[in-house]
Design an enzyme around this catalytic site. Structure first.
Site, mmCIF file in Angstrom:
data_model
loop_
_atom_site.group_PDB
_atom_site.id
_atom_site.type_symbol
_atom_site.label_atom_id
_atom_site.label_comp_id
_atom_site.label_asym_id
_atom_site.label_seq_id
_atom_site.Cartn_x
_atom_site.Cartn_y
_atom_site.Cartn_z
ATOM 1 N N ALA A 80 -3.220 33.983 -63.349
ATOM 2 C CA ALA A 80 -4.156 35.136 -63.298
ATOM 3 C C ALA A 80 -5.734 34.381 -63.617
ATOM 4 C CB ALA A 80 -3.878 36.012 -64.141
ATOM 5 N N GLY A 90 0.781 34.111 -63.659
ATOM 6 C CA GLY A 90 0.679 35.394 -62.519
ATOM 7 C C GLY A 90 1.122 34.838 -61.333
ATOM 8 N N GLU A 110 1.664 30.980 -70.214
ATOM 9 C CA GLU A 110 0.911 31.976 -71.155
ATOM 10 C C GLU A 110 0.875 31.663 -72.517
ATOM 11 O OE1 GLU A 110 1.729 34.475 -67.429
ATOM 12 O OE2 GLU A 110 2.962 32.841 -68.829
ATOM 13 N N GLU A 160 4.871 34.955 -61.279
ATOM 14 C CA GLU A 160 5.161 36.497 -61.495
ATOM 15 C C GLU A 160 5.287 37.197 -60.003
ATOM 16 O OE1 GLU A 160 4.323 37.946 -65.912
ATOM 17 O OE2 GLU A 160 2.623 37.142 -64.617
#
Length: 257
Positions: free
Chosen positions: A65, A108, A131, A111
């Site tokens: 992200a 992300g 993360e 994901e």
């Protein structure tokens, strides 16, 4: 329509979306995620498209992200922005979506890849959920989808201790469908998507739906849904055509009806 952070094109019956923030290793900004979903939903509504591919470039699918967007945010601001809700929209895409992954596929990005229906990886692909290094946990499905894909023990190591999976390890543990040389990863994903797109559209759509339900329902409920959709397809013209073609020893012509 023109986009700022992605490139789109149609190749035969396949809609291709390429993440296009190379200087940021395709970090998933809120704008990129909005544009990605707009493109996927447009392809989903296009009767000429039967499957989709999401790719990055050889260096990175998506390295995570956009941390710069989030670093100064409060909990209330994150709730108001609800960037992760964009990921939920992927689950509403009816046609198959294949991730073509090369290089970094982290946080992300991992994901996002796991939100797709299949993953084709290059030999250089690296999968992880780092993360924990930022003092947070995965928030867009990483703890759930990764655990379902590779099992509890390995998911614990990846998420709690930043273990990075090589492409071959990801294949061995069932996270990806296949691993190919880096120069072939996009072509292989497009070929797979093209094969799927050429099959009976209604059957493909309903098969995807009921496979995904297997992760959210009991076995009894899943079997009942499968049986219902199996019988429902006998009301379609494609079922009549498929079985007639089989009996007549000829290729079927699908109409999606």
């Amino acid at each position: 329509m023109p986009y700022e952070t992605i490139l789109t094109e149609t190749r035969g019956q396949v809609g291709l979306v390429q993440l296009n923030r190379p200087k940021a290793l395709n970090a998933l900004s809120s704008l990129l995620m909005r544009e990605l979903m707009e493109a996927l939903e447009s392809f989903d509504n296009d009767p000429g498209v039967g499957a989709m591919v999401i790719s990055g470039n050889q260096r990175a699918f998506a390295a995570g992200a956009d941390v710069k967007e989030m670093s100064g945010a409060s909990a209330v601001e994150m709730l108001r922005r609800d960037i992760i809700a964009t990921f939920d929209r992927i689950q509403r895409i009816k046609k198959p979506v294949i991730a073509a992954v090369s290089g970094f596929c982290l946080g992300g990005g991992c994901e996002l890849a796991m939100s797709c229906d299949m993953i084709v990886a290059s030999e250089t692909a690296r999968f992880g959920q780092p993360e924990i290094n930022l003092g947070i946990i995965p928030g867009a499905g990483g703890t759930q989808r990764l655990t379902r894909a590779v099992g509890k023990a390995l998911a614990m190591e990846i998420i709690l201790n930043n273990r990075i999976l090589s492409a071959l390890d990801a294949e061995r543990f069932g996270l990806v469908n296949r691993v190919v040389p880096v120069e072939r990863f996009l072509g292989e994903a497009l070929a797979l998507a093209s094969e799927v797109a050429a099959r009976a559209p209604l059957a493909v759509r309903l098969a995807k739906e009921v496979i995904n339900q297997a992760f959210e329902t009991s076995l009894r409920e899943g079997l009942a849904d499968e049986r219902r959709l199996f019988y429902l397809l006998f009301a379609s013209q494609d079922q009549k055509e498929g079985m007639a073609a089989f009996n007549e020893k000829r290729p079927p012509t699908w109409k999606g009806e």
